[in-house]
Design a protein around this motif. Structure first.
Motif, PDB file in Angstrom:
ATOM      1  N   MET B   1      21.118  50.939  37.641  1.00 52.15           N
ATOM      2  CA  MET B   1      21.310  51.367  36.261  1.00 52.15           C
ATOM      3  C   MET B   1      21.755  50.224  35.373  1.00 52.15           C
ATOM      4  SD  MET B   1      24.772  53.550  36.595  1.00 52.15           S
ATOM      5  CE  MET B   1      25.517  53.467  38.164  1.00 52.15           C
ATOM      6  N   THR B   2      22.755  49.475  35.822  1.00 48.59           N
ATOM      7  CA  THR B   2      23.143  48.362  34.972  1.00 48.59           C
ATOM      8  C   THR B   2      22.480  47.067  35.409  1.00 48.59           C
ATOM      9  OG1 THR B   2      25.094  48.246  36.351  1.00 48.59           O
ATOM     10  CG2 THR B   2      25.355  49.204  34.162  1.00 48.59           C
ATOM     11  N   PRO B 171      30.811  39.510  36.281  1.00 46.86           N
ATOM     12  CA  PRO B 171      29.688  40.329  36.750  1.00 46.86           C
ATOM     13  C   PRO B 171      30.008  41.816  36.767  1.00 46.86           C
ATOM     14  CG  PRO B 171      30.047  38.477  38.202  1.00 46.86           C
ATOM     15  CD  PRO B 171      31.195  38.503  37.259  1.00 46.86           C
ATOM     16  N   VAL B 172      31.298  42.185  36.809  1.00 50.14           N
ATOM     17  CA  VAL B 172      31.617  43.611  36.835  1.00 50.14           C
ATOM     18  C   VAL B 172      31.847  44.158  35.436  1.00 50.14           C
ATOM     19  CG1 VAL B 172      32.557  43.482  39.136  1.00 50.14           C
ATOM     20  CG2 VAL B 172      34.076  43.203  37.207  1.00 50.14           C
ATOM     21  N   ALA B 177      32.154  48.425  30.857  1.00 45.58           N
ATOM     22  CA  ALA B 177      31.519  48.955  29.645  1.00 45.58           C
ATOM     23  C   ALA B 177      31.144  50.408  29.835  1.00 45.58           C
ATOM     24  CB  ALA B 177      30.282  48.129  29.299  1.00 45.58           C
ATOM     25  N   GLN B 178      30.610  50.701  31.021  1.00 43.16           N
ATOM     26  CA  GLN B 178      30.222  52.081  31.298  1.00 43.16           C
ATOM     27  C   GLN B 178      31.432  52.995  31.309  1.00 43.16           C
ATOM     28  OE1 GLN B 178      27.760  51.983  34.636  1.00 43.16           O
ATOM     29  NE2 GLN B 178      26.752  53.910  34.153  1.00 43.16           N
ATOM     30  N   SER B 203      39.294  53.632  40.351  1.00 42.64           N
ATOM     31  CA  SER B 203      38.385  54.573  41.022  1.00 42.64           C
ATOM     32  C   SER B 203      37.066  54.670  40.272  1.00 42.64           C
ATOM     33  CB  SER B 203      39.017  55.957  41.115  1.00 42.64           C
ATOM     34  OG  SER B 203      40.236  55.887  41.780  1.00 42.64           O
ATOM     35  N   SER B 204      37.141  54.670  38.937  1.00 41.18           N
ATOM     36  CA  SER B 204      35.901  54.762  38.158  1.00 41.18           C
ATOM     37  C   SER B 204      35.030  53.542  38.377  1.00 41.18           C
ATOM     38  CB  SER B 204      36.205  54.888  36.667  1.00 41.18           C
ATOM     39  OG  SER B 204      37.072  55.945  36.436  1.00 41.18           O
ATOM     40  N   LEU B 205      35.657  52.340  38.352  1.00 38.06           N
ATOM     41  CA  LEU B 205      34.864  51.125  38.520  1.00 38.06           C
ATOM     42  C   LEU B 205      34.211  51.096  39.891  1.00 38.06           C
ATOM     43  CD1 LEU B 205      37.092  48.397  36.860  1.00 38.06           C
ATOM     44  CD2 LEU B 205      35.103  49.518  35.934  1.00 38.06           C
ATOM     45  N   ILE B 206      34.984  51.493  40.908  1.00 39.45           N
ATOM     46  CA  ILE B 206      34.403  51.513  42.260  1.00 39.45           C
ATOM     47  C   ILE B 206      33.253  52.512  42.308  1.00 39.45           C
ATOM     48  CG2 ILE B 206      34.866  52.099  44.658  1.00 39.45           C
ATOM     49  CD1 ILE B 206      36.170  49.598  44.212  1.00 39.45           C
TER      50      ILE B 206
END
Lengths: 191, 389
Positions: B1-2, B171-172, B177-178, B203-206
């Motif tokens: 997706m990204t 890179p993350v 942003a998401q 948790s969201s980033l993972i």
């Protein structure tokens, strides 16, 4: 359909006419080229596959270096089959004794065409089987190197797989030699 | 997706070795550096850490402990991690696309950890140098970026500022942003850096990382997609279950929060997705969680370990065991990228084991010392084939 067919005497009547009117010399030499070229493609592909793994696995386990070159030798053997076949076939291609514009009426046409087709298919037999053989020896050799690095007792067992894989090339050259055995190009009209 | 799709697949049996044969053979050679059963046996018999160190010199870690004068558990962890990082960097340098990007994906997880560590440390006002020294070495990014994270002021625009000024380079960044997009969509201004918020952000980033990685592997196709698909599904499910379990007793478990917040933390990948995760949203306590997990055979046994309670095994141990089993299977087939991910994870497990053993030796707790999961062990419960071995 009738409109698009060419009516001039210089046009051919389709694939059948083209294929049967190709010179046997052309067929024979293409057979030599296919035989040699495809065999070398197979061998090179196999060496590429097994050599990469061999170099990588030898970083952590240098002792596997010399033993696993056998895989590379097996791949090389398929190229040698191609060279053997090509030399045999190339020695059979002979030009006529006398240079004439048209071939005589009592030229040995059956033998002529037999030789052309026979050598072409012999070349294809060897070439195509050697591609398959080369690639499969390469893949097996790659696994062999990696397995040998972990456990030396596995080497001989996986080598047996490779031996069977290289037997495929032998089938090709055997059949190729049988096919091209009685192929001789006529060099003079029949008496 | 990204992340854009890979330019080409990994290649099948006849073409994989052309680009990736060397690197794959390297990592398979490194497989022999794992400790064997005999090594673990000798180590658990050690009385002091010096004996332990002596035993280490006979294994692949001999160079790592050669420079260390007195061995401590944290020193050992650092040295072992350093070795893993050296090997990983070597692999990364030798890798071509798409393997290069695959290996980068493996490091993003540690980058997320490091960012969260730096943010948390900023909250508690710790020194930046100390924090950078504590960062996981596999997830380091530009020094200047790392140093500018603590200088960010928690103003009214909060995380948006942090993203625009600092994280967009990493890179993350896209995952951040998401996260901002999603949280803006669901209302709620996250302006203030709070302790609880940090965990939710992590948790969201993972979650976004797992989904992105899974999509990338899917596009690679072939054996890589199969093997990595399974491994990442297991990972996603572990996360979902742990999030649910850890939310009991926190504000996240309130019925109002469950649907709006906790649901958004479950990854959109995994055996539990979508039916299981939608059931997990409604779970309020451990009994309900147990009932949901009974429906999934692979998790009912793990849950059984937790439900049995006691000090023998925790649910984390059960998850580790299951993970090691699956990761070892990734080594079974050739010509796919799964081995690289599996190698890093199994090496991590081994480092955990070594640190556990040294801690037990240091504290003199001999009866706890065998509670680790050895890697590639001949005595593993899944290796006992009908008696004969």
């Amino acid at each position: 359909m009738a409109d698009s067919t060419c009516t001039s005497e210089f046009c051919n009547a389709g694939w059948a006419e083209i294929l049967t009117h190709m010179s046997p010399y052309g067929y024979a030499n293409f057979g030599i080229a296919f035989g040699l070229g495809l065999s070398v493609v197979g061998a090179a592909w196999g060496i590429w596959l097994t050599g990469a793994s061999l170099v990588g696995a030898a970083v952590k386990a240098p002792r596997i270096r010399s033993k696993n070159l056998i895989s590379v030798i097996f791949c090389e053997a398929t190229a040698i089959y191609g060279v053997i076949m090509a030399i045999i076939l190339a020695n059979k291609v002979k030009k006529p004794d006398e240079a004439t514009y048209f071939l005589d009426e009592d030229w040995d046409f059956p033998g002529f065409y037999y030789a052309g087709y026979g050598m072409f298919s012999a070349g294809l037999s060897v070439g195509l089987t050697n591609i398959a053989s080369g690639v499969s020896v390469g893949i097996a050799g790659s696994s062999c190197a990696i397995a040998d690095a972990q456990d030396p007792s596995l080497f001989v067992k996986i080598l047996i797989v490779e031996i069977f894989a290289s037997a495929l090339g032998i089938f090709g050259i055997i059949v190729g030699i049988i096919q091209s055995n009685s192929c001789t190009f006529p060099i003079a009209p029949l008496e | 997706m990204t992340t854009p799709a890979p330019a080409s697949g990994a290649g099948d049996m006849s073409t994989f070795n052309i680009l990736h044969g060397f690197t794959e053979a390297l990592v398979r050679g490194m497989r022999s550096s794992f400790m064997r059963d005999s090594d673990y046996h000798h180590m658990t018999q050690c009385e002091t850490l010096d004996d332990f160190r002596l035993n280490m010199t006979e294994t692949d870690y001999s160079e790592s402990v050669a420079d260390v004068q007195t061995l401590t558990p944290s020193g050992l962890q650092e040295a072992a991690l350093e070795k893993l990082v050296t090997e990983f960097k070597y692999l990364r340098m030798q890798a071509v696309e798409p393997l290069g990007r695959f290996l980068d994906f493996v490091t993003y997880e540690y980058m997320i950890e490091n960012i969260m560590l730096l943010l948390k440390g900023t909250l508690s006002g710790r020194d930046i140098n100390e924090l950078i020294a504590q960062c996981h070495p596999l997830g380091l990014f530009k020094e200047s970026t790392m140093r500018s994270i603590p200088t960010f002021e928690p103003g009214p625009r909060g995380y948006d500022d942090l993203y625009q000024t600092v994280l967009v380079d990493t890179p993350v960044g896209p995952y951040f942003a998401q996260f901002l997009q999603d949280s803006a969509m669901h209302g709620g201004s996250r302006n203030v850096l709070e302790e609880v918020e940090i965990e939710i952000i992590k948790s969201s980033l993972i979650k976004y990382w797992i989904e992105d990685f899974a999509a990338f592997c899917e596009k690679l196709g072939g054996d890589t997609a199969t093997v990595m698909g399974d491994l990442l599904k297991a990972r996603a499910d572990t996360n979902a279950i742990n999030i649910t379990l850890n939310s009991f007793g926190t504000p996240l478990n309130e019925p109002g929060m469950r649907f709006s917040d906790r649901k958004r933390l479950y990854p959109a990948v995994g055996h539990l997705y979508p039916a299981g995760t939608s059931m997990l949203v409604d779970v309020g306590d451990e009994d309900e969680l147990g009932r949901v997990l009974e429906l999934f055979p692979q998790y009912s046994s793990i849950w059984g370990v937790h439900a049995a309670g006691g000090s023998e095994k925790s649910i984390d141990d059960a998850f580790y065991e299951r993970d090691v089993h699956q990761l070892e299977l990734a080594f079974e087939g050739q010509m796919h990228f799964g081995v690289f991910y599996a190698y890093v994870k199994l090496k991590e497990q081994e480092i955990r084991n070594l640190v556990w053993i040294t801690e037990c030796i240091l504290q003199g707790q001999k009866d706890e010392i065998n509670k680790f999961v050895p890697v590639f062990s001949q005595h593993a419960p899944w290796r006992k084939v009908g008696g004969r071995r």
